[in-house]
Design a protein around this motif. Structure first.
Motif, PDB file in Angstrom:
ATOM      1  N   CYS A  36     -33.011   8.896   4.519  1.00  0.00           N
ATOM      2  CA  CYS A  36     -31.931   7.912   4.578  1.00  0.00           C
ATOM      3  C   CYS A  36     -30.852   8.288   5.604  1.00  0.00           C
ATOM      4  CB  CYS A  36     -31.276   7.751   3.217  1.00  0.00           C
ATOM      5  SG  CYS A  36     -32.368   7.004   1.994  1.00  0.00           S
ATOM      6  N   TYR A  48     -26.809   3.393   5.356  1.00  0.00           N
ATOM      7  CA  TYR A  48     -26.831   4.792   4.912  1.00  0.00           C
ATOM      8  C   TYR A  48     -25.796   5.547   5.737  1.00  0.00           C
ATOM      9  CZ  TYR A  48     -31.156   3.162   2.901  1.00  0.00           C
ATOM     10  OH  TYR A  48     -32.066   2.428   2.191  1.00  0.00           O
ATOM     11  N   GLN A  78     -25.382  -2.784  -4.090  1.00  0.00           N
ATOM     12  CA  GLN A  78     -26.379  -1.881  -3.527  1.00  0.00           C
ATOM     13  C   GLN A  78     -27.017  -2.556  -2.303  1.00  0.00           C
ATOM     14  OE1 GLN A  78     -26.891   1.079  -5.152  1.00  0.00           O
ATOM     15  NE2 GLN A  78     -28.020   1.592  -3.298  1.00  0.00           N
ATOM     16  N   ILE A  79     -26.888  -1.940  -1.128  1.00  0.00           N
ATOM     17  CA  ILE A  79     -27.403  -2.566   0.091  1.00  0.00           C
ATOM     18  C   ILE A  79     -28.832  -2.121   0.379  1.00  0.00           C
ATOM     19  CG2 ILE A  79     -27.006  -2.941   2.557  1.00  0.00           C
ATOM     20  CD1 ILE A  79     -24.700  -3.850   0.798  1.00  0.00           C
ATOM     21  N   GLY A  80     -29.039  -0.809   0.343  1.00  0.00           N
ATOM     22  CA  GLY A  80     -30.378  -0.269   0.575  1.00  0.00           C
ATOM     23  C   GLY A  80     -30.795   0.533  -0.636  1.00  0.00           C
ATOM     24  N   ALA A  81     -31.640   1.525  -0.417  1.00  0.00           N
ATOM     25  CA  ALA A  81     -32.066   2.364  -1.535  1.00  0.00           C
ATOM     26  C   ALA A  81     -30.880   3.192  -2.028  1.00  0.00           C
ATOM     27  CB  ALA A  81     -33.198   3.276  -1.092  1.00  0.00           C
TER      28      ALA A  81
END
Lengths: 127, 207
Positions: A36, A48, A78-81
């Motif tokens: 990330c 990230y 939450q945008i990504g992981a």
């Protein structure tokens, strides 16, 4: 002449050792964090965050050992992981990642193990 | 006699150098049968929704060269690295109106157009230049295969599916002309050259 050569060699050795003070920390960073935050710590824009340019980290008020062990989420959406944390890593392993980041990425002084243990107890209480 | 040979050698070297430079990018993939005729591989019809909620089909992309990848926003493994390479490509061709970037999500349940819009905003990219497309999952698996990307349901993977991180270059005739391994930053400089080469080819043909 001989003396010169060997002293140069010695200097090289010291310099190169210095460069790789946190070999395990670097390996762990590459294994657990680089997917990330990228191998060079530059991150991916506002998805990230960058580690090397992180104002949060530089401020000194961020408990990095806890974030590594239990994860870190500050954003509401939450945008990504999500950064989920690695509860299986030992105190020493976390200390090595932390110091790899402080020393190699932020060019700051490494943290003592006592301080890292203390940081870690701050988040272990509730868990 | 010897002189002749070396002269010939020299000429052949010249010719071969020149020809490698001018060789057009190949059309990648097996030929297809259409109406009983053999034709070059091409990307079949598709219809997706972009992050603005607009429908995007091949028609909208016909006038462009596009760089495609398959991903999903919550992917913790290879996608961020592939995205980083896509971002490098974006930066390089940001001001070239002929080039678009297209990212197909493999996780349309969570990657709704609204979520993809937020993602694009966090990446800081232009919504018309870089399309984030969501559609039916199985159709996207098939489409990925047409782009030589492997994507499949995988119970061992944290999110239940898996895929490879290829980045592809598609021309205005729907042919795949080049690809890069999105997980390998060293692959990108050559890929950027391939894009330039394709743009030049189109420019020359237009004249």
């Amino acid at each position: 002449m001989k003396l010169k050569l060997s002293s140069i060699l010695l200097l090289f050795l010291v310099l190169s050792c210095n460069d790789h003070q946190y070999v395990q920390g670097e390996a762990l960073y590459q294994a657990y964090c680089s997917s990330c935050h990228m191998a060079d710590g530059t991150g991916l824009k506002n998805v990230y965050p960058s580690i090397i340019y992180s104002a949060t980290l530089k401020s000194g008020n961020f408990n990095l050992p806890c974030a590594i062990r239990y994860g870190h989420q500050k954003r509401e959406v939450q945008i990504g992981a999500a950064m989920e944390g690695y509860p299986k890593l030992s105190d020493v392993e976390i200390s090595n990642i932390t110091n790899f980041i402080y020393y190699d990425f932020l060019e700051q002084k490494p943290m003592s193990f006592t301080k890292i243990k203390k940081d870690l107890t701050a988040c272990s209480a509730g868990k | 006699m010897n002189k002749y040979i070396s002269f010939l050698l020299l000429i052949s070297i010249f010719i071969s150098c020149k020809s490698t430079d001018n060789t057009p990018l190949p059309i990648i993939g097996k030929k297809k049968m259409v109406d009983g005729k053999e034709v070059d591989h091409f990307i079949p019809d598709f219809s997706y929704t972009d992050q603005n909620g607009k429908t995007v089909t091949n028609k909208q992309l016909d006038d462009y060269v596009y760089v495609a990848d398959f991903f999903y926003t919550f992917c913790p493994t290879i996608c961020p690295t592939v995205m980083k390479q896509m971002l490098t490509i974006y930066d390089e061709f940001e001001s070239n109106p002929k080039v678009k970037l297209v990212s197909f999500t493999l996780d349309p349940k969570r990657d709704t157009p609204e979520h993809l819009k937020q993602y694009a905003e966090n990446l800081g990219v232009d919504h018309d230049k870089w399309l984030f497309l969501s559609g039916e999952k199985d159709a996207t698996y098939d489409l990925a295969e047409e782009h030589f990307v492997v994507a499949y349901d995988d119970p061992d993977s944290p999110d239940g599916f898996n895929h490879s991180g290829k980045i592809l270059l598609v021309d205005q005739n729907r042919h795949v002309r080049a690809f890069a391994e999105g997980t390998d930053p060293d692959d990108i400089p050559d890929f950027l050259d391939d894009i330039r080469k394709l743009l030049k080819e189109i420019e020359t043909k237009a004249k």
